[in-house]
Design a protein around this motif. Sequence first.
Motif, PDB file in Angstrom:
ATOM      1  N   SER A 169      39.213  40.137  39.160  1.00 13.89           N
ATOM      2  CA  SER A 169      39.465  39.261  40.306  1.00 13.89           C
ATOM      3  C   SER A 169      38.439  39.489  41.408  1.00 13.89           C
ATOM      4  CB  SER A 169      40.875  39.499  40.858  1.00 13.89           C
ATOM      5  OG  SER A 169      40.999  40.809  41.378  1.00 13.89           O
ATOM      6  N   LEU A 211      46.107  33.201  48.134  1.00 15.34           N
ATOM      7  CA  LEU A 211      47.139  33.825  48.967  1.00 15.34           C
ATOM      8  C   LEU A 211      47.151  33.218  50.366  1.00 15.34           C
ATOM      9  CD1 LEU A 211      46.710  37.574  47.939  1.00 15.34           C
ATOM     10  CD2 LEU A 211      48.744  36.175  47.564  1.00 15.34           C
ATOM     11  N   ARG A 212      45.964  32.988  50.911  1.00 13.00           N
ATOM     12  CA  ARG A 212      45.877  32.358  52.226  1.00 13.00           C
ATOM     13  C   ARG A 212      46.556  31.001  52.232  1.00 13.00           C
ATOM     14  NH1 ARG A 212      40.201  30.084  53.086  1.00 13.00           N
ATOM     15  NH2 ARG A 212      41.152  28.615  51.608  1.00 13.00           N
ATOM     16  N   ARG A 252      31.552  42.225  48.756  1.00 14.92           N
ATOM     17  CA  ARG A 252      31.700  40.999  49.543  1.00 14.92           C
ATOM     18  C   ARG A 252      31.414  41.245  51.032  1.00 14.92           C
ATOM     19  NH1 ARG A 252      36.595  40.828  52.249  1.00 14.92           N
ATOM     20  NH2 ARG A 252      38.028  42.524  51.765  1.00 14.92           N
ATOM     21  N   ASN A 285      33.840  46.272  46.536  1.00 22.00           N
ATOM     22  CA  ASN A 285      34.016  45.348  47.651  1.00 22.00           C
ATOM     23  C   ASN A 285      32.682  44.966  48.284  1.00 22.00           C
ATOM     24  OD1 ASN A 285      36.825  44.864  47.735  1.00 22.00           O
ATOM     25  ND2 ASN A 285      37.162  46.899  48.574  1.00 22.00           N
ATOM     26  N   SER A 323      39.432  31.983  45.145  1.00 23.65           N
ATOM     27  CA  SER A 323      39.652  33.343  44.674  1.00 23.65           C
ATOM     28  C   SER A 323      41.113  33.703  44.881  1.00 23.65           C
ATOM     29  CB  SER A 323      38.761  34.333  45.441  1.00 23.65           C
ATOM     30  OG  SER A 323      39.214  34.468  46.786  1.00 23.65           O
ATOM     31  N   ARG A 324      41.474  34.873  44.443  1.00 21.54           N
ATOM     32  CA  ARG A 324      42.856  35.332  44.661  1.00 21.54           C
ATOM     33  C   ARG A 324      43.189  35.342  46.146  1.00 21.54           C
ATOM     34  NH1 ARG A 324      43.916  41.329  42.809  1.00 21.54           N
ATOM     35  NH2 ARG A 324      42.617  41.684  44.656  1.00 21.54           N
ATOM     36  N   GLN A 325      42.231  35.716  46.964  1.00 22.10           N
ATOM     37  CA  GLN A 325      42.489  35.789  48.400  1.00 22.10           C
ATOM     38  C   GLN A 325      42.663  34.405  49.022  1.00 22.10           C
ATOM     39  OE1 GLN A 325      39.287  38.201  49.959  1.00 22.10           O
ATOM     40  NE2 GLN A 325      40.345  40.097  49.481  1.00 22.10           N
ATOM     41  N   THR A 326      41.849  33.428  48.603  1.00 21.30           N
ATOM     42  CA  THR A 326      42.014  32.083  49.158  1.00 21.30           C
ATOM     43  C   THR A 326      43.345  31.487  48.714  1.00 21.30           C
ATOM     44  OG1 THR A 326      40.879  30.953  47.331  1.00 21.30           O
ATOM     45  CG2 THR A 326      39.522  31.726  49.165  1.00 21.30           C
ATOM     46  N   GLU A 360      31.968  34.701  48.702  1.00 19.25           N
ATOM     47  CA  GLU A 360      31.315  35.259  49.892  1.00 19.25           C
ATOM     48  C   GLU A 360      29.795  35.230  49.771  1.00 19.25           C
ATOM     49  OE1 GLU A 360      32.894  36.037  52.531  1.00 19.25           O
ATOM     50  OE2 GLU A 360      34.975  36.208  51.868  1.00 19.25           O
ATOM     51  N   ILE A 370      36.246  36.924  44.175  1.00 18.17           N
ATOM     52  CA  ILE A 370      36.340  37.281  45.596  1.00 18.17           C
ATOM     53  C   ILE A 370      34.953  37.496  46.183  1.00 18.17           C
ATOM     54  CG2 ILE A 370      37.041  39.140  47.166  1.00 18.17           C
ATOM     55  CD1 ILE A 370      39.615  39.390  45.487  1.00 18.17           C
TER      56      ILE A 370
END
Length: 424
Positions: free
Chosen positions: A123, A403-404, A322, A320, A398-401, A131, A127
Amino acid sequence: MKLMLSLLASAVISTSVWAENIAIIGGKVHTMTQLGTMEKATILIKDGKIAQIDRDLRVPDNYRKIDASGKVITPGFVGALTTLGLVEVSMSAGVVDSSVKKAGVTKTGAALDVSYALNPDSSLVKISRVEGITSAATAISSVDTLFYGQGAVMSLGDDPLLKAHAFMKVDVGSDGAEGEGGSRAALWVALETALEEAASVEGKLNAQDDWHGMNSRADVAALKKVLSGKMPLFMQADRAADIRQVIAFKKRHPDIKVVLVHGVEAWRVAKQLAANNIPVIIDPEFNLPGGFDQLGATLANAARLEKAGVMVAIGMDTHNIRLAAQHAGNAVANGLSHEAGLASLTSAPAKILGMQDTIGSISQGKRADIVIWSGDPLEVTQAAEQVFVNGEPIKMESRQTKLRDRYLSSQKASHSQPTQYLRP
């Protein structure tokens, strides 16, 4: 066999025929070449490569046009040193491929090869990609041996391996000494002995050859690439005294392509590093000492290295990566030139890894790893709006977007509805 070759050829032709041709028009392009920065330029992408870049280009009819007016365009960022593709959760109960214990195939660790361990489904790949990171050097970060093995360069696209056996890594600071008898007095002797032994072997060691060396047969084969200059040697050190030993090592072994890694106190010996053509991969965020090797930590490290003429790249030895653009921006805020800040994420790591003809800049014939930014990529208030990997526009997700978007949606929902998330 002829039928198989015919099918393969047809597949290649079909792929090239159906690949989308793209024209990115009107952006401010940081080429990271001798062309410098081009205002209102047009980039033509064909078959995953950069076909042409110039101002006022006529765009052929079979190209999809993307208006980048008012936007900033850079090459895809290159993580100079990461563990991307090897780590998902570092404290996982399962196998973490960035950590290697004693293994029968190696005695000194030189034979370890991370190209077999890359996981494009991590993942962290998506992420990092949204970026602006399109490729990364990745390596083992924890070993029980002298060397950390052979790192690889991975693409953050569908085909992850860009270059195997891209570099060798060794720690010549406190951590490296701890693993070699607890003293640099043993560490440096071990390093020189391992290299001397590999150099003494003529040709290739075969399985039937009698061999009782410090290195395994596979170690010798890997170290020969370092000795010939085909594979750079990343030497990790922080304190100035250790970096001076790295410089002395380079003088003893002029054919080895030495790269200093981490280098918290590199600014103290910047002129000597420049004089010996030793580039540095740093994490520019170190401002306070994390140990006795880092007493000279300063946010001005990158700027002072640039002023002395040292090539600087940013690599954080983490999955990380990113955050690399933010770190480069902080280095610029502390004196690094803006041009060198962009170079530290593009052309500098590409040159260090021997991949300057493939990645790290925008010029004809190179991979179309390109990022369209809302503004200056070294400003934290700006973001990547579209990333291309090998000419393909990737989905900016991504997984973060996810979740957002999930919880932004839940906040807009009626308070009368349940607050838990329901799978669609």
